[in-house]
Design a protein around this motif. Structure first.
Motif, short mmCIF file in Angstrom:
data_model
loop_
_atom_site.label_atom_id
_atom_site.label_comp_id
_atom_site.label_asym_id
_atom_site.label_seq_id
_atom_site.Cartn_x
_atom_site.Cartn_y
_atom_site.Cartn_z
N GLN A 1 0.88 -1.17 0.00
CA GLN A 1 0.00 0.00 0.00
C GLN A 1 0.91 1.22 0.00
O GLN A 1 1.63 1.45 0.95
N LEU B 1 -8.17 4.28 -2.36
CA LEU B 1 -6.97 3.75 -1.71
C LEU B 1 -6.35 2.69 -2.61
O LEU B 1 -7.06 1.82 -3.13
N SER B 2 -5.04 2.76 -2.77
CA SER B 2 -4.34 1.87 -3.70
C SER B 2 -3.74 0.66 -3.00
O SER B 2 -3.34 0.73 -1.84
N CYS B 3 -3.67 -0.44 -3.75
CA CYS B 3 -3.04 -1.66 -3.24
C CYS B 3 -2.52 -2.45 -4.43
O CYS B 3 -3.23 -2.63 -5.43
N TRP C 1 -10.27 -5.92 1.81
CA TRP C 1 -9.99 -4.65 2.48
C TRP C 1 -10.59 -4.75 3.88
O TRP C 1 -11.78 -5.04 4.03
N SER D 1 -7.68 -1.68 -5.84
CA SER D 1 -7.92 -0.41 -5.15
C SER D 1 -9.32 -0.38 -4.56
O SER D 1 -10.24 -1.04 -5.06
N CYS E 1 -5.16 -3.64 3.10
CA CYS E 1 -5.39 -4.54 1.98
C CYS E 1 -4.77 -5.89 2.37
O CYS E 1 -3.71 -5.93 3.01
N GLY F 1 -1.02 -5.64 3.79
CA GLY F 1 -0.20 -4.50 3.43
C GLY F 1 0.09 -3.68 4.68
O GLY F 1 -0.38 -4.00 5.78
N THR G 1 -3.15 2.12 5.17
CA THR G 1 -3.31 3.53 4.81
C THR G 1 -4.18 4.17 5.87
O THR G 1 -5.30 3.70 6.11
#
Lengths: 114, 117
Positions: free
Chosen positions: B6, B21-23, B36, B76, B92, B108, B111
């Motif tokens: 992440q 939010l990115s993963c 998530w 994401s 994630c 991850g 975040t």
């Protein structure tokens, strides 16, 4: 339905001592997982028990051990405590059933080693 | 071994805005699950949404949806109409598929999302 419970909520130990953390899974769940959430290190998988057997183990030293009892509750033992063992320890449980992949987490035990 | 990354340690948006939010993850497995999880200040980890790798359709749960790109190994999370109660750490996570259900989760780094009034 009661969720996953953990005890104690907080535990303060000194370096070199032993700590015992306990977890009761959701009724009907036979798998129990332990994770360590240390500051700056994220969540790391520790141990997985199912039907009383250790199924998998994360990259932790042997002083981290545990067991699962016939009622599926579980205990995590940490021997010879070190300062870096200070962390939130999360327990999760799940069914053992094809497609039942969700893990349900407890509120955690905050272990502080001084 | 599987890894989950992440790249956004912290994000902050205004209430009612949309946030993504990115993963990304790395695996040689072809059958797996992605999740998530949300961890509010109370510390209780709560499942937000899950995606089976064999499903092409992106999962949605009310205001939460994912953009799953299997070839790119990207997963994401989009939160629409964000609310103050969405303030939390978001993790994630990856799980290999197993015939008997759940396996260990690989997480991850998380975040930290803050929703501002």
């Amino acid at each position: 339905e009661a969720g996953v419970t953990q005890s104690p909520t907080h535990l303060i130990k000194t370096r070199g001592q032993q700590a015992t953390l306990r977890c009761s899974p959701i009724s009907g769940h036979t798998s129990v997982y332990w994770y360590q959430q240390a500051l700056g290190l994220g969540l790391q998988f520790l141990l997985w028990y199912d039907e009383g057997e250790e199924r998998n183990r994360g990259n932790f030293p042997p002083r981290f051990s545990g067991r699962q009892f016939p009622n599926y509750s579980s205990e995590l033992n940490v021997n010879a405590l070190e300062l870096e063992d200070s962390a939130l320890y999360l327990c999760a449980s799940s069914l053992v059933l094809a497609g039942a992949v969700e893990q349900y987490f407890g509120p955690g035990t905050r272990l502080t080693v001084t | 071994a599987q890894t989950v990354t992440q790249s956004q340690p912290e994000m902050s948006v205004q209430e009612a805005e949309t946030v993504t939010l990115s993963c990304t993850y790395d695996t040689s497995e072809s059958n797996y699950y992605l999740f998530w999880y949300k961890q509010p200040p109370s510390r209780q980890m709560i499942l937000v949404i899950r995606q089976e790798a064999y499903k092409q359709q992106n999962a949605t749960e009310n205001r939460f949806s994912v953009n799953f790109q299997k070839a790119a190994k990207s997963f994401s999370l989009k939160i629409s109409d964000s609310q103050l109660g969405d303030t939390a750490m978001y993790f994630c996570a990856f799980m290999k598929q197993w015939t008997k259900g759940a396996q260990k989760l690989v997480f991850g780094q998380g975040t930290r999302l803050t929703i501002n009034p």
